[in-house]
Design an enzyme around this catalytic site. Structure first.
Site, short mmCIF file in Angstrom:
data_model
loop_
_atom_site.label_atom_id
_atom_site.label_comp_id
_atom_site.label_asym_id
_atom_site.label_seq_id
_atom_site.Cartn_x
_atom_site.Cartn_y
_atom_site.Cartn_z
N SER A 78 0.83 -1.21 0.00
CA SER A 78 0.00 0.00 0.00
C SER A 78 0.85 1.25 0.00
O SER A 78 0.35 2.34 -0.25
CB SER A 78 -0.85 0.08 1.27
OG SER A 78 -1.49 -1.10 1.53
N ASN A 94 -2.76 6.20 -1.09
CA ASN A 94 -2.67 6.28 0.37
C ASN A 94 -2.03 7.56 0.87
O ASN A 94 -2.20 7.90 2.04
CB ASN A 94 -1.97 5.04 0.92
CG ASN A 94 -2.95 3.89 0.99
OD1 ASN A 94 -4.07 4.07 1.46
ND2 ASN A 94 -2.58 2.74 0.48
N HIS A 139 -0.85 -2.45 -7.14
CA HIS A 139 -1.60 -2.15 -5.92
C HIS A 139 -3.11 -2.21 -6.19
O HIS A 139 -3.68 -1.30 -6.77
CB HIS A 139 -1.18 -0.75 -5.42
CG HIS A 139 -1.86 -0.32 -4.17
ND1 HIS A 139 -2.04 1.00 -3.83
CD2 HIS A 139 -2.38 -1.04 -3.15
CE1 HIS A 139 -2.65 1.06 -2.66
NE2 HIS A 139 -2.88 -0.15 -2.24
N GLU A 194 -3.28 0.59 -9.01
CA GLU A 194 -2.18 1.55 -9.15
C GLU A 194 -0.97 0.73 -9.60
O GLU A 194 -0.60 -0.23 -8.91
CB GLU A 194 -1.85 2.16 -7.77
CG GLU A 194 -2.31 3.57 -7.56
CD GLU A 194 -1.85 4.16 -6.23
OE1 GLU A 194 -1.60 5.37 -6.20
OE2 GLU A 194 -1.75 3.46 -5.22
P1 NAI Z 1 -3.70 -9.74 5.98
O1 NAI Z 1 -3.17 -9.57 7.35
O2 NAI Z 1 -5.16 -10.02 5.78
O3 NAI Z 1 -2.90 -10.92 5.20
C1 NAI Z 1 -1.50 -11.03 5.19
C2 NAI Z 1 -1.15 -12.50 5.01
O4 NAI Z 1 0.25 -12.63 4.77
C3 NAI Z 1 -1.46 -13.36 6.25
O5 NAI Z 1 -2.30 -14.43 5.85
C4 NAI Z 1 -0.08 -13.87 6.69
O6 NAI Z 1 -0.12 -15.20 7.21
C5 NAI Z 1 0.71 -13.82 5.39
N1 NAI Z 1 2.16 -13.70 5.54
C6 NAI Z 1 2.86 -12.87 6.35
N2 NAI Z 1 4.19 -13.03 6.15
C7 NAI Z 1 4.34 -13.97 5.18
C8 NAI Z 1 5.45 -14.55 4.52
N3 NAI Z 1 6.70 -14.20 4.82
N4 NAI Z 1 5.23 -15.50 3.58
C9 NAI Z 1 3.97 -15.87 3.26
N5 NAI Z 1 2.86 -15.35 3.85
C10 NAI Z 1 3.05 -14.41 4.79
O7 NAI Z 1 -3.26 -8.41 5.18
P2 NAI Z 1 -3.93 -7.73 3.89
O8 NAI Z 1 -4.91 -6.70 4.32
O9 NAI Z 1 -4.34 -8.79 2.93
O10 NAI Z 1 -2.67 -6.91 3.31
C11 NAI Z 1 -1.64 -7.56 2.59
C12 NAI Z 1 -0.88 -6.53 1.77
O11 NAI Z 1 -1.77 -5.83 0.91
C13 NAI Z 1 -0.15 -5.45 2.59
O12 NAI Z 1 1.04 -5.10 1.95
C14 NAI Z 1 -1.14 -4.29 2.55
O13 NAI Z 1 -0.53 -3.04 2.75
C15 NAI Z 1 -1.66 -4.43 1.13
N6 NAI Z 1 -2.98 -3.82 0.88
C16 NAI Z 1 -3.96 -3.91 1.81
C17 NAI Z 1 -5.19 -3.32 1.58
C18 NAI Z 1 -6.29 -3.40 2.58
O14 NAI Z 1 -7.32 -2.71 2.42
N7 NAI Z 1 -6.16 -4.22 3.61
C19 NAI Z 1 -5.47 -2.59 0.31
C20 NAI Z 1 -4.38 -2.64 -0.63
C21 NAI Z 1 -3.18 -3.21 -0.34
#
Ligand code: NAI
Length: 283
Positions: free
Chosen positions: A119, A190, A140, A152
């Site tokens: 993000s 963001n 993104h 993005e």
């Molecule tokens: P989340 O917390 O729902 O999921 C993250 C996942 O990554 C978890 O299932 C975790 O077990 C896994 N994980 C962590 N370290 C790992 C590794 N080394 N290898 C494999 N799996 C691993 O988080 P979310 O919300 O899905 O965000 C993920 C990414 O997307 C972040 O970079 C966030 O900034 C970005 N993002 C999030 C948005 C949102 O609205 N939540 C919108 C756009 C981008």
């Protein structure tokens, strides 16, 4: 370059949505997470999402089965050796992403593009730990991925035109609208959105109004479909805090100071919808 096989890493709220839109666009998808139980769970969630689409007449049962057949759980990062593109959607922590990119650079074929769904974190810094900085790019997506139209597309300092056009074309194939931006903290989305959410949290912190009242003002007064505190809960308060820290450090400007209440909630484990508690309580 044509992309046929993709690995999505991180089967959380974003990764599962990205896997779904990739499969809907006809790609073969491997879904990997460090927690081996999560890819299967994400595929189940995908199924219920697609069932809702069927009820609304937007998809057929046959199309749903075609999509689900394209997504396979992956239990080894080494499976990334077989794909044309990796899209990582792991936690918003630079140290985690950098370590992952180093490992992927060793595992993946030289042609493979490495994309990050970050993000706010610098694509250029992730690219710099690989031997293929020209094949590293930001892709993104917005939350919820199957619904939101924007992607993005972020060019790192060394991203090649070929990598850029491949990812732009892929976003169009996924029925999204790609918008090109350069690599600065928070990109465009963001940098503009997150200070507004942080300011809404300051309004709670300073007792300006209740959570419900702040959301109501922004919904009715500014015609936003969702209030800023509801939106922060949907994004995840840990992710919101990480993004504010990236803006604060990246620009060195106090206007990006994360609200102390946001820090407190994250320390308490109140991460929003995903943890059942944030500015609102969830079942
Ligand atoms: P989340 O917390 O729902 O999921 C993250 C996942 O990554 C978890 O299932 C975790 O077990 C896994 N994980 C962590 N370290 C790992 C590794 N080394 N290898 C494999 N799996 C691993 O988080 P979310 O919300 O899905 O965000 C993920 C990414 O997307 C972040 O970079 C966030 O900034 C970005 N993002 C999030 C948005 C949102 O609205 N939540 C919108 C756009 C981008």
């Amino acid at each position: 370059m044509s992309i046929q096989r993709v690995m999505v890493i991180g089967a959380g709220q974003m990764g599962s949505g990205i896997a779904q839109v990739a499969a809907t666009a006809g790609l073969e998808v491997l879904l990997h997470d460090m927690d081996p139980s999560l890819p299967e769970k994400a595929i189940e969630k995908m199924e219920s999402f697609l069932d809702r689409d069927i009820k609304k007449g937007r998809k057929t049962e046959e199309k749903k089965n075609q999509i689900l057949a394209k997504v396979l759980p992956s239990f080894k990062l080494k499976d990334a050796a077989e794909v044309d593109l990796v899209i990582e959607a792991v936690v918003e922590k630079m140290a985690v992403k950098v370590e992952l990119f180093q490992r992927l650079d060793v595992i993946c074929a030289q042609k493979t593009i490495l994309a990050s769904n970050t993000s706010s974190l610098p694509i250029t810094e992730m690219a710099a730990v690989t031997n293929r900085p020209e094949k590293v790019i930001g892709m993104h997506f917005m939350n919820p991925v199957p619904v939101m139209k924007l992607v993005e597309v972020i060019r790192g300092l060394a991203t090649s035109d070929q990598t850029f056009s491949t990812i732009r074309d892929l976003a169009i194939q996924m029925e999204k609208t790609p918008v090109e931006v350069n690599d600065f903290p928070g990109f465009v989305s963001n940098r503009v959105l997150m200070p507004m959410l942080n300011e809404a949290i300051f309004c709670v912190y300073e007792g300006v109004a209740t959570v419900e009242a702040i959301d109501e003002v922004m919904k009715l007064g500014m015609n936003h479909p969702m209030g800023p505190l509801t939106l922060a809960d949907h994004i995840g308060l840990d992710t919101c805090l990480s993004i504010m820290e990236v803006l604060y450090e990246g620009f060195g400007d106090s206007k990006y100071r994360p609200c102390p209440l946001l820090r407190k909630y994250v320390k308490a484990g109140w991460l929003g919808k995903k943890s059942g508690r944030g500015f609102y309580a969830y079942d």
